[in-house]
Design a protein around this motif. Structure first.
Motif, PDB file in Angstrom:
ATOM      1  N   GLU A  28       0.841  -1.193   0.000  1.00  0.00           N
ATOM      2  CA  GLU A  28       0.000   0.000   0.000  1.00  0.00           C
ATOM      3  C   GLU A  28       0.878   1.246   0.000  1.00  0.00           C
ATOM      4  O   GLU A  28       2.056   1.212   0.331  1.00  0.00           O
ATOM      5  CB  GLU A  28      -0.920   0.028   1.225  1.00  0.00           C
ATOM      6  N   LEU A  29       0.255   2.365  -0.397  1.00  0.00           N
ATOM      7  CA  LEU A  29       0.881   3.652  -0.176  1.00  0.00           C
ATOM      8  C   LEU A  29      -0.221   4.671   0.048  1.00  0.00           C
ATOM      9  O   LEU A  29      -1.330   4.544  -0.466  1.00  0.00           O
ATOM     10  CB  LEU A  29       1.815   4.051  -1.326  1.00  0.00           C
ATOM     11  N   ASN A  30       0.078   5.679   0.867  1.00  0.00           N
ATOM     12  CA  ASN A  30      -0.887   6.707   1.254  1.00  0.00           C
ATOM     13  C   ASN A  30      -0.546   8.013   0.553  1.00  0.00           C
ATOM     14  O   ASN A  30       0.534   8.574   0.769  1.00  0.00           O
ATOM     15  CB  ASN A  30      -0.881   6.883   2.771  1.00  0.00           C
ATOM     16  N   LEU A  31      -1.463   8.475  -0.285  1.00  0.00           N
ATOM     17  CA  LEU A  31      -1.234   9.630  -1.143  1.00  0.00           C
ATOM     18  C   LEU A  31      -2.065  10.811  -0.669  1.00  0.00           C
ATOM     19  O   LEU A  31      -3.291  10.713  -0.540  1.00  0.00           O
ATOM     20  CB  LEU A  31      -1.606   9.268  -2.591  1.00  0.00           C
ATOM     21  N   TYR A  32      -1.414  11.925  -0.412  1.00  0.00           N
ATOM     22  CA  TYR A  32      -2.097  13.195  -0.137  1.00  0.00           C
ATOM     23  C   TYR A  32      -1.997  14.013  -1.423  1.00  0.00           C
ATOM     24  O   TYR A  32      -0.892  14.313  -1.878  1.00  0.00           O
ATOM     25  CB  TYR A  32      -1.420  13.955   1.002  1.00  0.00           C
ATOM     26  N   SER A  33      -3.132  14.376  -2.014  1.00  0.00           N
ATOM     27  CA  SER A  33      -3.102  15.027  -3.322  1.00  0.00           C
ATOM     28  C   SER A  33      -4.033  16.229  -3.391  1.00  0.00           C
ATOM     29  O   SER A  33      -5.178  16.169  -2.943  1.00  0.00           O
ATOM     30  CB  SER A  33      -3.499  14.024  -4.418  1.00  0.00           C
ATOM     31  N   SER A  34      -3.523  17.313  -3.977  1.00  0.00           N
ATOM     32  CA  SER A  34      -4.381  18.465  -4.271  1.00  0.00           C
ATOM     33  C   SER A  34      -4.707  18.533  -5.761  1.00  0.00           C
ATOM     34  O   SER A  34      -5.322  19.496  -6.222  1.00  0.00           O
ATOM     35  CB  SER A  34      -3.713  19.769  -3.817  1.00  0.00           C
ATOM     36  N   ARG A  35      -4.285  17.523  -6.511  1.00  0.00           N
ATOM     37  CA  ARG A  35      -4.725  17.423  -7.906  1.00  0.00           C
ATOM     38  C   ARG A  35      -6.173  16.913  -7.888  1.00  0.00           C
ATOM     39  O   ARG A  35      -6.460  15.887  -7.286  1.00  0.00           O
ATOM     40  CB  ARG A  35      -3.830  16.451  -8.692  1.00  0.00           C
ATOM     41  N   HIS A  36      -7.044  17.624  -8.574  1.00  0.00           N
ATOM     42  CA  HIS A  36      -8.479  17.351  -8.463  1.00  0.00           C
ATOM     43  C   HIS A  36      -9.067  16.879  -9.795  1.00  0.00           C
ATOM     44  O   HIS A  36     -10.206  17.170 -10.132  1.00  0.00           O
ATOM     45  CB  HIS A  36      -9.220  18.614  -8.002  1.00  0.00           C
ATOM     46  N   TYR A  37      -8.276  16.129 -10.553  1.00  0.00           N
ATOM     47  CA  TYR A  37      -8.691  15.747 -11.897  1.00  0.00           C
ATOM     48  C   TYR A  37      -9.136  14.291 -11.932  1.00  0.00           C
ATOM     49  O   TYR A  37      -8.375  13.389 -11.562  1.00  0.00           O
ATOM     50  CB  TYR A  37      -7.544  15.963 -12.886  1.00  0.00           C
ATOM     51  N   ASP A  38     -10.360  14.066 -12.390  1.00  0.00           N
ATOM     52  CA  ASP A  38     -10.886  12.700 -12.461  1.00  0.00           C
ATOM     53  C   ASP A  38     -10.036  11.817 -13.368  1.00  0.00           C
ATOM     54  O   ASP A  38      -9.960  10.602 -13.176  1.00  0.00           O
ATOM     55  CB  ASP A  38     -12.329  12.722 -12.965  1.00  0.00           C
ATOM     56  N   THR A  39      -9.408  12.448 -14.363  1.00  0.00           N
ATOM     57  CA  THR A  39      -8.612  11.671 -15.316  1.00  0.00           C
ATOM     58  C   THR A  39      -7.386  11.032 -14.666  1.00  0.00           C
ATOM     59  O   THR A  39      -6.803  10.102 -15.222  1.00  0.00           O
ATOM     60  CB  THR A  39      -8.157  12.564 -16.484  1.00  0.00           C
TER      61      THR A  39
END
Length: 342
Positions: A28-39
């Motif tokens: 597993e890996l835990n991703l914090y993301s501010s990219r808001h793209y469904d693609t």
């Protein structure tokens, strides 16, 4: 890939329960993301299919995620922070929530100007910030950023507010390329040429050309390319046909580029998996997804462009070191305040 429903991604308890024990989980890996793209879903699912590593996501605004990582400290489950704009990547570095890493793959694939000098963040995709204009009203558009301050364009120019990171990074690049004194004069001339008070996002700057509020605006290319590919409210094909564009400063520094990138969290519990994901993001396949899925330019040289991106034509990008540009943000904000750029 398994993922929580969209609503639940913003619930702080989604991963916080893991903190009581260990955030480490093999595979597993835990991703914090501010990219808001469904693609971007395609990026995640393909990575999981290739590696068997499941991605757990928390999504939110960049500043909120950085603050959260600081508050979580050594117990943070975050493995990776993904965000947009060089200034935010540098903000995360300065906040102490990233770590330096060694990766021959990232070093070889990502140009040195698109990575942190200390290897705390790397760029994965780019957007050119260029000039758009109403072809029915403007026969002699500005050909570089400096010309946007020319009195000939008084009352014609629209842009975002000074609080926006794209505005901050653009002025920071002007400081790096031309010096602080010239940058201040440019910003003052730009403000004097505003057609309206700064407002809205990049798509709103393009809509301003259609509505007639503006004759000239600046936007990141992916907003325009997206509208070329599919109808966007207020930017149908007829409206788009009247919008021209200029890749600025082709005889000088080149077109300013915004960066989307990421880094390994300072206390990443699944560091090896996180490095694998970062390396996957610079593979040819992932780089093509950035272009085809979100109309961005790949960070890795030589990767093919999607038709909607290629339609804008070839250009020379500004090759300035973006880590140096990011360090100019405080000076840029001071200039904004001095010239009254709201």
């Amino acid at each position: 890939m398994t993922s929580t429903p969209k609503k639940s991604r913003f619930v702080l308890a989604a991963i916080a329960a893991v903190i009581a024990g260990s955030a480490y989980a093999e595979g597993e890996l835990n991703l914090y993301s501010s990219r808001h793209y469904d693609t971007d879903e395609r990026l995640y699912s393909d990575f999981t299919e290739k590696t068997g590593i499941t991605i757990n996501r928390i999504e939110g605004k960049a500043d909120e995620l950085i603050a959260r990582m600081q508050a979580e400290g050594a117990n943070s489950p975050a493995d990776i922070l993904l965000t947009v704009d060089t200034s935010r990547l540098e903000r995360a570095k300065n906040a102490g929530v990233l770590q330096s890493i060694d990766s021959d793959v990232l070093e070889a694939r990502v140009p040195s100007a698109l990575q942190d000098a200390d290897n705390q963040w790397f760029g994965f995709s780019q957007r050119a910030r260029i000039i758009f204009y109403d072809k029915t009203d403007v026969s002699n558009p500005p050909m570089d950023y400096v010309s946007l301050a020319d009195p000939a364009y008084k009352g014609m120019v629209c842009h975002r507010s000074s609080s926006n990171v794209y505005s901050q990074t653009l002025l920071s690049a002007v400081i790096e390329n031309h010096g602080a004194e010239a940058a201040k004069a440019w910003a003052q001339g730009f403000v004097d040429n505003f057609a309206r008070a700064p407002q809205g996002g990049d798509t709103d700057q393009l809509r301003g050309l259609v509505s007639g509020e503006c004759d000239i605006s600046i936007s990141n290319t992916y907003y325009f390319s997206r509208a070329l590919r599919r109808d966007v409210d207020g930017l149908d094909k007829d409206a788009m046909s009247n919008i021209g564009w200029v890749f600025p400063a082709q005889n000088a520094e080149g077109a300013h580029m915004n960066l989307s990138g990421g880094g390994i969290a300072a206390n990443a519990p699944n560091k090896d998996n996180a490095i694998k994901f970062m390396e996957y993001l610079v593979s040819d396949q992932a780089q093509q997804y950035f272009s085809a899925g979100n109309d961005e330019y790949p960070a890795v040289p030589g990767v093919g462009l999607s038709p909607s991106v290629a339609a804008l034509g070839l250009f020379r990008p500004d090759a300035v070191d973006l880590s140096k540009v990011a360090k100019n943000v405080p000076a840029a904000q001071e200039i904004f305040n001095q010239v009254g750029w709201e």
